[in-house]
Design an enzyme around this catalytic site. Structure first.
Site, PDB file in Angstrom:
ATOM      1  N   HIS A 123       0.847  -1.189   0.000  1.00 42.93           N
ATOM      2  CA  HIS A 123       0.000   0.000   0.000  1.00 42.93           C
ATOM      3  C   HIS A 123       0.882   1.238   0.000  1.00 42.93           C
ATOM      4  CE1 HIS A 123       0.688  -1.325   4.200  1.00 42.93           C
ATOM      5  NE2 HIS A 123       0.933  -0.038   4.394  1.00 42.93           N
ATOM      6  N   ARG A 229      13.563  -5.230   4.484  1.00 40.63           N
ATOM      7  CA  ARG A 229      12.547  -5.836   5.337  1.00 40.63           C
ATOM      8  C   ARG A 229      11.218  -5.497   4.672  1.00 40.63           C
ATOM      9  NH1 ARG A 229       7.793  -3.699   7.940  1.00 40.63           N
ATOM     10  NH2 ARG A 229       7.358  -4.893   9.825  1.00 40.63           N
ATOM     11  N   ASP A 231       7.274  -5.207   4.345  1.00 40.99           N
ATOM     12  CA  ASP A 231       6.096  -4.988   5.171  1.00 40.99           C
ATOM     13  C   ASP A 231       4.898  -5.772   4.627  1.00 40.99           C
ATOM     14  OD1 ASP A 231       4.893  -3.301   7.356  1.00 40.99           O
ATOM     15  OD2 ASP A 231       3.644  -2.603   5.704  1.00 40.99           O
ATOM     16  N   GLU A 261       7.925  -9.586   7.006  1.00 44.41           N
ATOM     17  CA  GLU A 261       7.146  -9.391   8.223  1.00 44.41           C
ATOM     18  C   GLU A 261       5.965 -10.358   8.204  1.00 44.41           C
ATOM     19  OE1 GLU A 261       4.164  -6.333  10.519  1.00 44.41           O
ATOM     20  OE2 GLU A 261       4.438  -6.265   8.359  1.00 44.41           O
ATOM     21  N   HIS A 345       8.284  -1.763  16.764  1.00 44.22           N
ATOM     22  CA  HIS A 345       7.361  -0.634  16.696  1.00 44.22           C
ATOM     23  C   HIS A 345       5.909  -1.091  16.613  1.00 44.22           C
ATOM     24  CE1 HIS A 345       7.906  -1.947  12.584  1.00 44.22           C
ATOM     25  NE2 HIS A 345       6.849  -1.241  12.213  1.00 44.22           N
ATOM     26  N   ASP A 346       5.674  -2.369  16.324  1.00 42.20           N
ATOM     27  CA  ASP A 346       4.326  -2.913  16.197  1.00 42.20           C
ATOM     28  C   ASP A 346       3.842  -3.634  17.456  1.00 42.20           C
ATOM     29  OD1 ASP A 346       3.622  -2.076  13.614  1.00 42.20           O
ATOM     30  OD2 ASP A 346       4.781  -3.680  12.692  1.00 42.20           O
ATOM     31  N   ASP A 390       0.950   1.180  20.541  1.00 45.01           N
ATOM     32  CA  ASP A 390       1.196   2.257  19.596  1.00 45.01           C
ATOM     33  C   ASP A 390       0.236   3.422  19.886  1.00 45.01           C
ATOM     34  OD1 ASP A 390       1.603   3.781  17.281  1.00 45.01           O
ATOM     35  OD2 ASP A 390       0.365   2.482  16.034  1.00 45.01           O
ATOM     36  N   ARG A 394       6.666   3.871  20.642  1.00 43.79           N
ATOM     37  CA  ARG A 394       7.580   4.591  19.757  1.00 43.79           C
ATOM     38  C   ARG A 394       8.097   5.865  20.420  1.00 43.79           C
ATOM     39  NH1 ARG A 394       3.596   3.700  14.436  1.00 43.79           N
ATOM     40  NH2 ARG A 394       3.576   1.434  14.607  1.00 43.79           N
TER      41      ARG A 394
END
Length: 513
Positions: A123, A229, A231, A261, A345-346, A390, A394
Site C-alpha cells: 500500500h 525488510r 512490510d 514481516e 514498533h508494532d 502504539d 515509539r
C-alpha cells in the site's frame, strides 16, 4: 530450489531504528516546530529525529556491538512512521533527504556495518503521485489501474472519497477509519488496506505498477542498501511478485538480505524463491512466555492483537519443546538468519510487557544472543525504555543519560560480546541439553567448540541435569559475564551427564573443556 541465504547475517547483531525517534542532528534543517522530544508520543506528532542523527550515534551503536541497522521506512511520507509513502524514490527531507542516507551508508559501511531498509509495497499513502493523479483526473488518468479502484464508478464520474467525512468535521484529520469490514472499495471508491482511507492498496497485477515497485527495489540496492525488510508481504497474494523481487534484487547484490514481516511459522515463504528469513515473532512470543512467566502485564498483553492470543506463562520443558519446534520448522540455513526480535514498533515494549522486571529482560537478551538467528534490539530497550501500545511503543530515545539503566546496558553489551566471541553461538548446531521446572539448557556446537547455556526463569535456584553426549570426563567451565551468577565448574560423568545449579531468575554459560 537451492537455499542461498546471505552469509553475513549469521554474524550480525541488528538494531532497529525508528528514525523520527532515535536521534536528531543540528545538520538537518527543521522546516518548523516539532513535538517536544521528551514528551509522550502522539499519533500524528513528529519528534524531529533524522538519519544524520543516526550517523552521529554510530560510535554508541558500535560500542554496543551492533553490526547492522534495520530502519523503519525512510521515504517521503506524511506520517511520522512513514508507512504512508508518497515518493519511493526520495528519502524524506525531514530525515535529511537522499544525502543523509548516502552519508549513513558510507559511514556504516566504513565501520563494517550493514543497513536494511523497510519496503512498504502493498500500500501507499494517498499522497503518492499516481494515486493523487487519479484523484485529480478520475477515469482520464493513465494510472487508474495502479490501484484497486471501482473502475465502473470512475467511468461514471463518481468522485474518489480519499478524505471521508472531512467536510463534516471542518476538514479535521480523521483519527479512525471511516469505513470497516472490507467496505472501502464501495464506500471510498478504492480498496484501502485495513479500510484505512490513508492507505490505498496497490494493484500489483497491473504490469506498470508492478514494474515501478520492482524498480524501486533495484534503485535503492544500487544506491548501496544491504537488504529489505518487507512490510505485510502476505497481503500481496502473488508468489511470482516476490520471486521477481528476489531475482532482481539479488542480480544487483547477491548478498542482499530479504526478510519478511510474517507473524506465524510459515516455511513456505523461505524455500529459496522469495525471502531469506522472517521476523521471528513466534520465537519472541515463546521467549516472553518463558522469561516473563509470573511477571507479565496481562492487561497490556491481551490488548495486543498478536501477542495477546499467543503469550502464556510456560515452564522450562514447555519452552524447550517450543524451541525444538521452531528450530526444526525451517531449513538450518534459514534458522541461522532469522531476525530474532523481542519487540518492535508494532508491539508494546518488552520492559512494559514484563512490568519492568529486569531479570526477565536479561534472560531474554541472553536467549537472543545464544540461539540460532540474528538478534535484533529495538532502539532503547538496552537502556530500559518502556512503552505500551502504539504510539507509546515509539517513544523518543532518552537524551538524558542519567535516565539510562547502566547496569542493563552493560549486560546487553556483554551478551552481544559473548555472541561475537563464541563462533558456536553464531554458526553452531543446536540441541536441548536438559529441562526441568522453570529451567532449561541447550548446547551450541561448532566443530570442537561446545557451549552450554542454562537459564532459570523460576523464583528459586534449580539443579538442572544435563545430557552432554561424548564428553565423559570433560569439564563445563563457567563463562564469566556481568549479571550471570555462574557456579563452579562441573565434570561430565562417564555416562555423559552433569548437574549444574542455576540461580533464581538467572543463567549460566559454560564452555566444554
Amino acid at each position: 530450489m537451492p537455499l542461498d541465504t546471505p552469509d553475513w547475517v549469521r554474524d550480525a547483531v541488528f538494531y532497529q531504528v525508528f528514525p523520527d525517534r532515535f536521534a536528531s542532528s543540528d545538520r538537518v534543517v527543521k522546516p518548523g516546530p516539532h513535538e517536544p522530544w521528551d514528551t509522550p508520543p502522539t499519533l500524528y506528532g513528529f519528534k524531529g529525529g533524522d538519519l544524520l542523527g543516526v550517523v552521529e550515534r554510530l560510535p554508541y551503536l558500535a560500542d554496543l556491538g551492533i553490526t547492522a541497522l534495520y530502519l523503519t521506512p525512510v521515504f517521503a511520507s506524511a506520517s511520522n512512521h512513514r508507512y504512508h509513502t508518497y515518493d519511493y524514490m526520495a528519502v524524506d527531507p525531514l530525515l535529511g533527504g537522499d544525502a543523509a542516507l548516502r552519508e549513513l551508508l558510507d559511514a556504516t559501511h566504513a565501520r563494517g556495518m550493514r543497513v536494511v531498509l523497510d519496503g512498504v509495497f502493498n500500500h501507499t499513502g494517498r499522497g503518492f503521485w499516481p494515486f493523487h493523479h487519479v484523484v485529480e483526473n478520475g477515469a482520464a488518468s493513465p494510472y487508474r489501474r495502479w490501484f484497486h479502484f471501482d473502475q465502473a464508478a470512475l467511468d461514471r464520474g463518481v468522485p474518489i472519497l480519499a478524505y471521508p467525512g472531512a467536510e463534516a468535521r471542518g476538514g479535521a484529520v480523521p483519527s479512525k477509519p471511516a469505513v470497516r469490514n472490507g467496505e472501502s472499495l464501495q464506500r471510498l471508491g478504492y480498496q484501502a488496506w485495513w479500510d484505512l482511507p490513508a492507505l490505498p492498496k496497490v494493484n500489483t497485477d497491473d504490469p506498470f505498477a508492478r514494474e515501478y515497485l520492482l524498480s524501486v527495489a533495484e534503485h535503492w540496492i544500487r544506491f548501496g542498501v544491504d537488504g529489505w525488510r518487507l512490510d505485510v508481504p502476505e497481503d500481496i497474494d502473488d508468489p511470482a511478485f516476490w520471486a521477481d523481487f528476489r531475482r532482481r534484487v539479488r542480480a544487483i547484490n547477491p548478498e542482499a538480505y530479504l526478510v519478511g514481516e510474517i507473524w506465524r511459522v510459515s516455511p513456505e515463504w523461505v524455500k529459496g524463491d522469495r525471502f531469506d528469513a522472517l521476523m521471528n515473532y513466534p520465537l519472541a512470543e515463546a521467549i516472553l512466555s518463558f522469561a516473563g512467566a509470573g511477571h507479565l502485564d496481562e492487561a497490556l498483553l491481551r490488548a495486543h492483537h498478536e501477542y495477546g492470543p499467543n503469550v502464556r506463562p510456560i515452564d522450562g520443558p514447555a519452552f524447550a519443546a517450543r524451541l525444538t519446534e521452531l528450530m526444526t520448522a525451517y531449513e538450518p540455513k534459514v534458522v541461522a538468519v532469522q531476525l530474532n526480535l523481542l519487540d518492535s514498533h508494532d508491539t508494546p515494549r518488552f520492559h512494559s510487557l514484563v512490568r519492568g522486571d529486569r531479570a526477565a529482560y536479561r534472560l531474554a537478551v541472553l536467549l537472543q544472543a545464544t540461539l540460532p538467528g540474528a538478534p535484533c534490539i529495538y532502539y532503547g530497550d538496552e537502556i530500559g525504555l518502556e512503552g505500551g501500545l502504539d504510539p507509546d511503543s515509539r517513544r523518543s530515545f532518552p537524551r538524558d543519560e542519567a535516565t539510562w539503566d547502566r547496569e542493563l546496558l552493560a549486560f546487553v553489551k556483554a551478551a552481544v560480546a559473548l555472541r561475537r566471541d563464541e563462533a558456536a553461538l553464531r554458526r553452531g548446531s543446536f540441541r536441548i541439553s536438559g529441562a526441568g521446572g522453570g529451567a532449561l539448557a541447550f548446547e551450541r556446537t561448532l566443530g570442537e567448540e561446545r557451549v552450554v547455556v542454562a537459564l532459570n526463569a523460576a523464583e528459586a535456584e534449580v539443579a538442572l541435569d544435563l545430557d552432554v553426549p561424548g564428553a565423559a570426563g570433560c569439564r563445563l567451565e563457567p563463562r564469566p559475564m556481568p549479571g550471570v551468577a555462574a557456579g563452579p565448574a562441573q565434570t561430565v560423568d562417564p555416562a555423559g551427564h552433569a548437574r549444574v545449579a542455576v540461580a533464581a531468575r538467572s543463567a549460566a554459560v559454560f564452555r566444554l573443556a
